[in-house]
Motif scaffolding. Structure first.
Motif, PDB file in Angstrom:
ATOM      1  N   ALA B 178       0.840  -1.211   0.000  1.00 31.26           N
ATOM      2  CA  ALA B 178       0.000   0.000   0.000  1.00 31.26           C
ATOM      3  C   ALA B 178       0.871   1.255   0.000  1.00 31.26           C
ATOM      4  O   ALA B 178       0.608   2.221  -0.742  1.00 31.26           O
ATOM      5  N   ALA B 179       1.907   1.232   0.850  1.00 31.13           N
ATOM      6  CA  ALA B 179       2.799   2.404   0.936  1.00 31.13           C
ATOM      7  C   ALA B 179       3.496   2.645  -0.406  1.00 31.13           C
ATOM      8  O   ALA B 179       3.661   3.789  -0.846  1.00 31.13           O
ATOM      9  N   PHE B 180       3.890   1.559  -1.055  1.00 34.26           N
ATOM     10  CA  PHE B 180       4.583   1.698  -2.346  1.00 34.26           C
ATOM     11  C   PHE B 180       3.649   2.289  -3.392  1.00 34.26           C
ATOM     12  O   PHE B 180       4.008   3.211  -4.125  1.00 34.26           O
ATOM     13  N   LYS B 181       2.423   1.737  -3.438  1.00 31.65           N
ATOM     14  CA  LYS B 181       1.457   2.198  -4.446  1.00 31.65           C
ATOM     15  C   LYS B 181       1.125   3.672  -4.237  1.00 31.65           C
ATOM     16  O   LYS B 181       0.999   4.449  -5.186  1.00 31.65           O
ATOM     17  N   GLU B 206      14.365   4.075   1.944  1.00 32.12           N
ATOM     18  CA  GLU B 206      13.666   5.130   2.698  1.00 32.12           C
ATOM     19  C   GLU B 206      12.727   4.524   3.742  1.00 32.12           C
ATOM     20  O   GLU B 206      12.599   5.048   4.850  1.00 32.12           O
ATOM     21  N   TYR B 207      12.096   3.423   3.369  1.00 38.95           N
ATOM     22  CA  TYR B 207      11.183   2.725   4.286  1.00 38.95           C
ATOM     23  C   TYR B 207      11.944   2.275   5.539  1.00 38.95           C
ATOM     24  O   TYR B 207      11.463   2.433   6.669  1.00 38.95           O
ATOM     25  N   GLY B 208      13.129   1.752   5.329  1.00 45.11           N
ATOM     26  CA  GLY B 208      13.961   1.316   6.453  1.00 45.11           C
ATOM     27  C   GLY B 208      14.287   2.475   7.389  1.00 45.11           C
ATOM     28  O   GLY B 208      14.205   2.354   8.602  1.00 45.11           O
ATOM     29  N   GLY B 217      17.453  -1.132  -0.310  1.00 44.68           N
ATOM     30  CA  GLY B 217      16.784  -1.592  -1.524  1.00 44.68           C
ATOM     31  C   GLY B 217      17.703  -2.095  -2.614  1.00 44.68           C
ATOM     32  O   GLY B 217      17.248  -2.400  -3.719  1.00 44.68           O
ATOM     33  N   HIS B 218      18.988  -2.202  -2.317  1.00 47.19           N
ATOM     34  CA  HIS B 218      19.920  -2.570  -3.384  1.00 47.19           C
ATOM     35  C   HIS B 218      21.203  -3.112  -2.758  1.00 47.19           C
ATOM     36  O   HIS B 218      21.548  -2.766  -1.630  1.00 47.19           O
ATOM     37  N   TYR B 280      21.602   3.573  -2.427  1.00 42.80           N
ATOM     38  CA  TYR B 280      20.509   2.780  -1.863  1.00 42.80           C
ATOM     39  C   TYR B 280      20.988   1.443  -1.289  1.00 42.80           C
ATOM     40  O   TYR B 280      20.176   0.621  -0.870  1.00 42.80           O
ATOM     41  N   ALA B 281      22.296   1.241  -1.301  1.00 47.37           N
ATOM     42  CA  ALA B 281      22.880   0.008  -0.748  1.00 47.37           C
ATOM     43  C   ALA B 281      23.448   0.308   0.639  1.00 47.37           C
ATOM     44  O   ALA B 281      23.565   1.480   1.021  1.00 47.37           O
TER      45      ALA B 281
END
Lengths: 289, 475
Positions: B178-181, B206-208, B217-218, B280-281
């Motif tokens: 939901a947050a992504f969408k 960013e979520y982290g 994310g990477h 992002y890593a």
């Protein structure tokens, strides 16, 4: 007892043969390779190029950069290790509580293999889980040797200082213990203070030891490899690609044997010149003493 | 008493392992008879310390020794040390090793130097080749080990993809979805474009941060190490449409002016993207090689990335090393427009089909015994079990085994991807000079990753120097 010439040659010949086999022949082979264009991966095989490999060295920006980085590393390490070692060795001439424990702990890094030192520093400086980035982060320092070239270089210097200053201390302690007592007694009678005693008696008397230690450290830091290879592999980018690392990469990865032989000979020449200069200084200082 | 009993059980189990493998031998009498002339011979081999090589050293070697009486000394060592050892042996013609690991990308160098024994006469020799050896049963990966005239220089024992891996628990989380969408306006799913991959990477990092959890994310293998150059050549550039290391294979030149693509706008854009994505890593990404990239994924702090699938076995099964067991899935990487169509048509590829084979150096002193051992490691009836131990399949028949179906579920559909989409991946192009070329690529790409030079400056200089190197090497 008179010893015959043949007996002398008989006695030294095993050593001579060994030296020729493991010292002279490889050097001759390197000299031979250095005048060829020779890579394992070349379709052309060995091609005689005369002194082209040496000419190429002068214009090879990455070699010159790694040489300059290597010499900078030597200069900084020696400039830190020698005064620091001298200072600590002097402090250790005094009696204080815990001196024995301090001396033992201080000498521990010397007992460790350079590869282990490198691995240990990899863990210490790991940006994700290492204690150094963590604690430096607590005081507002963003420490990451994978990103920051200056920090990576400084860390290699710090690691070398941490590893090898104990050696400098031990040699200076040995030197200090062997100094004659008379000049010190005379300076006491003349009313010299501690600094004056150190400046005008200890330092001049210790000069041959200092120069010899400097000589050893220059040679060692110039060929530093294991620790830096483990810690940074020459990175980030080319920040810690010292000349020894550059040479190993040329030999083992590029397998460019002709060119890297020329590189090795140039470095050998440079080392001999530095050694000769230092040995001259040592001889002069010994004559003065 | 209990301790003694446990010790006895342990020793019995230890002794039973080779016996169990022995029990799976389809034709033990043939092996005994074929090995009879070589009984007591000691053969030496060297390999990289990867899961397949370790499985061979621990399981296949003792069973082979017991059955045949041939002694096998197999060194499993680091990747670079393995290369140095085998190259020095073959270059000097010392004959220290009787069988060596042939990595797919390095085999062309060895063939060019005539360092390998042609195995075709051995295959044709009924006294030395097991009746069930069945060469056509090997997947097309074996073709990489064939010479210009079809002569065979290596028998594959490991083959795997480097492809996209992601965390199903995170991708299927309804709150995260939901947050992504809400943020990006489309559903969170396996990315098919690089823009989507970047969105997902950015989102999870960013979520982290927002949630105060360690999540990125990477992941990449961005250390100043040969792996960095390999990552660009194998994983990043192909799905952007830059193939064969940016080299024009017809004239062996890399620069755009000479018909190559190494300093093309696409290659520069991809390199710029790669460097930018490192934000992002995890912070230590520039100290990661292929090993650390997989290890960090195993700690559960990475949402998606590209990994060598030889690591998937322990990622999916070993609770001591992985916290993502049952939480990973595999898919193909995203691709730029036109790349997937080119790959389907056989004119391009989207990723790297990696692996290795056993080969016999020309200077081996025990070629026949070594050939028997190579067959032993790659024999048909052992492949499903080997796949279980080492996440690798080199025979078509192994895909039919129920063990593979079970493994496929645990490994997030990896074998399905391998079987159905494997043809979209490719091994290293025939570059006999790939080792020095990799070193040159590394020199420049590591400088771009460190920010010493821009991606444009990096690739323009690299292409120029790569062309010079090719010329110097006689290409």
């Amino acid at each position: 007892m008179r010893v015959k010439k043949t007996q002398v040659w008989g006695l030294i010949s095993p050593t001579l043969i060994l030296m020729i086999l493991i010292g002279v022949i490889p050097v001759i082979y390197v000299i031979y390779l250095s005048v060829f264009k020779y890579s394992v991966f070349s379709k052309t095989g060995m091609v005689y190029v005369g002194f082209d490999n040496f000419r190429k060295l002068v214009f090879d920006a990455s070699f010159l950069k790694s040489l300059s980085l290597g010499l900078t590393f030597v200069a900084i390490c020696c400039l830190v290790e020698i005064p620091l070692g001298l200072l600590i060795a002097n402090v250790l001439t005094y009696e204080f509580k815990g001196k024995g424990v301090f001396r033992t702990i201080m000498a521990l890094p010397l007992a460790m293999a350079p590869v282990s030192i490198g691995s240990m520093w990899v863990l210490l400086t790991n940006p994700d889980v290492g204690p150094l980035p963590y604690f430096l982060g607590k005081i507002g320092v963003d420490y990451n040797i994978g990103v920051n070239a200056t920090q990576a270089f400084a860390t290699t210097v710090f690691m070398d200082v941490w590893h090898w200053t104990p050696f400098v201390i031990l040699t200076f302690m040995a030197g200090l213990a062997s100094l004659p007592k008379d000049p010190y007694e005379a300076s006491l009678v003349d009313g010299a203070n501690r600094w004056q005693t150190f400046r005008y008696i200890t330092l001049p008397l210790l000069r041959p030891v200092i120069l010899t230690t400097l000589f050893i450290r220059i040679m060692d830091t110039f060929r530093v490899f294991d620790e830096v290879w483990m810690l940074t592999s020459g990175g980030p980018g080319t920040a810690t690609r010292f000349v020894s690392i550059h040479l190993v990469r040329e030999v083992l990865r590029s397998m460019n044997y002709g060119y890297s032989s020329a590189m090795s000979l140039f470095l050998l020449y440079l080392t001999i010149v530095i050694c000769w200069l230092l040995l001259t200084f040592i001889s002069i200082s010994q004559e003065e003493v | 008493m209990r301790r003694r009993l446990l010790t006895v059980v342990f020793v019995l189990c230890f002794l039973l392992v080779p016996t169990m493998v022995f029990a799976q031998v389809a034709n033990p009498d043939w092996w005994k008879k074929a090995a009879e002339p070589y009984k007591g011979v000691v053969i030496h081999g060297v390999s990289e310390s990867t899961p397949p090589s370790k499985a061979i050293a621990e399981i296949a070697v003792p069973a082979f020794e017991e059955l045949t009486g041939i002694k096998v000394e197999l060194e499993t060592t680091s990747w670079d040390e393995m290369y140095n050892k085998e190259i020095q042996d073959m270059q000097a013609g010392a004959g220290i090793y009787d069988f060596v690991y042939l990595e797919q990308d390095a085999v062309y160098s060895y063939m060019e130097q005539d360092w390998l024994t042609d195995l075709t006469p051995f295959v044709d020799n009924a006294d030395l080749t097991e009746p069930d050896f069945d060469l056509p049963d090997f997947t097309s990966f074996i073709d990489y080990f064939k010479g210009k005239d079809g002569e065979l220089y290596g028998i594959p024992f490991e083959a795997f993809l480097k492809t996209y891996i992601y965390r199903t628990d995170l991708f299927n989380d309804s709150d995260i979805q939901a947050a992504f969408k809400e943020k990006y306006g489309y559903d969170l799913a396996v990315p098919t474009t690089w823009e989507q991959y970047e969105d997902i990477a950015k989102f999870f990092t960013e979520y982290g941060k927002e949630k105060g959890i360690e999540l990125y994310g990477h992941v990449a293998q961005a250390k100043t190490h040969p792996c960095l150059a390999y990552e660009l050549c194998e994983t990043i550039w192909p799905p952007w449409g830059v193939y064969n290391w940016g080299i024009n294979l017809e004239n062996m030149r890399t620069s755009v002016e000479n018909g190559g693509t190494l300093n093309s706008d696409t290659a520069k854009e991809a390199l710029g993207w790669y460097v930018d994505m490192l934000q992002y890593a995890p912070p230590g990404v520039r100290t990661y090689t292929w090993d650390e990239a997989a290890a960090v994924f195993g700690t559960g702090i990475i949402a998606q990335g590209f990994l060598y699938m030889e690591n998937l076995g322990w990622l999916a099964h070993d609770p001591d090393r992985s916290v993502v067991i049952g939480k990973v899935a595999i898919d193909i990487p995203p691709a730029k427009p036109g790349v997937m169509e080119a790959a389907e048509a056989g004119e391009g590829y989207i990723g790297y089909y990696d692996g290795g084979a056993w080969g016999i150096p020309y200077c081996s002193k025990n070629k026949e015994a070594a050939w028997l051992f190579i067959q032993w490691c790659t024999r048909k009836e052992w492949q499903p079990e080997f796949a279980e131990l080492a996440t690798t399949v080199v025979r078509k028949s192994a895909f039919e085994d129920p063990i593979i179906d079970e493994l496929n579920v645990a490994m997030g559909g990896y074998y399905t991807v391998m079987q159905e989409k494997g043809h979209l991946f490719a091994g290293c192009p025939p570059l006999p000079m790939q080792t020095p070329l990799n070193e040159l690529y590394l020199q420049w790409i590591s400088r771009a990753v460190a920010g010493e030079v821009s991606p444009e400056e990096c690739l323009d200089n690299l292409a120029k120097e790569a062309d010079e190197l090719m010329e110097e090497l006689g290409y």
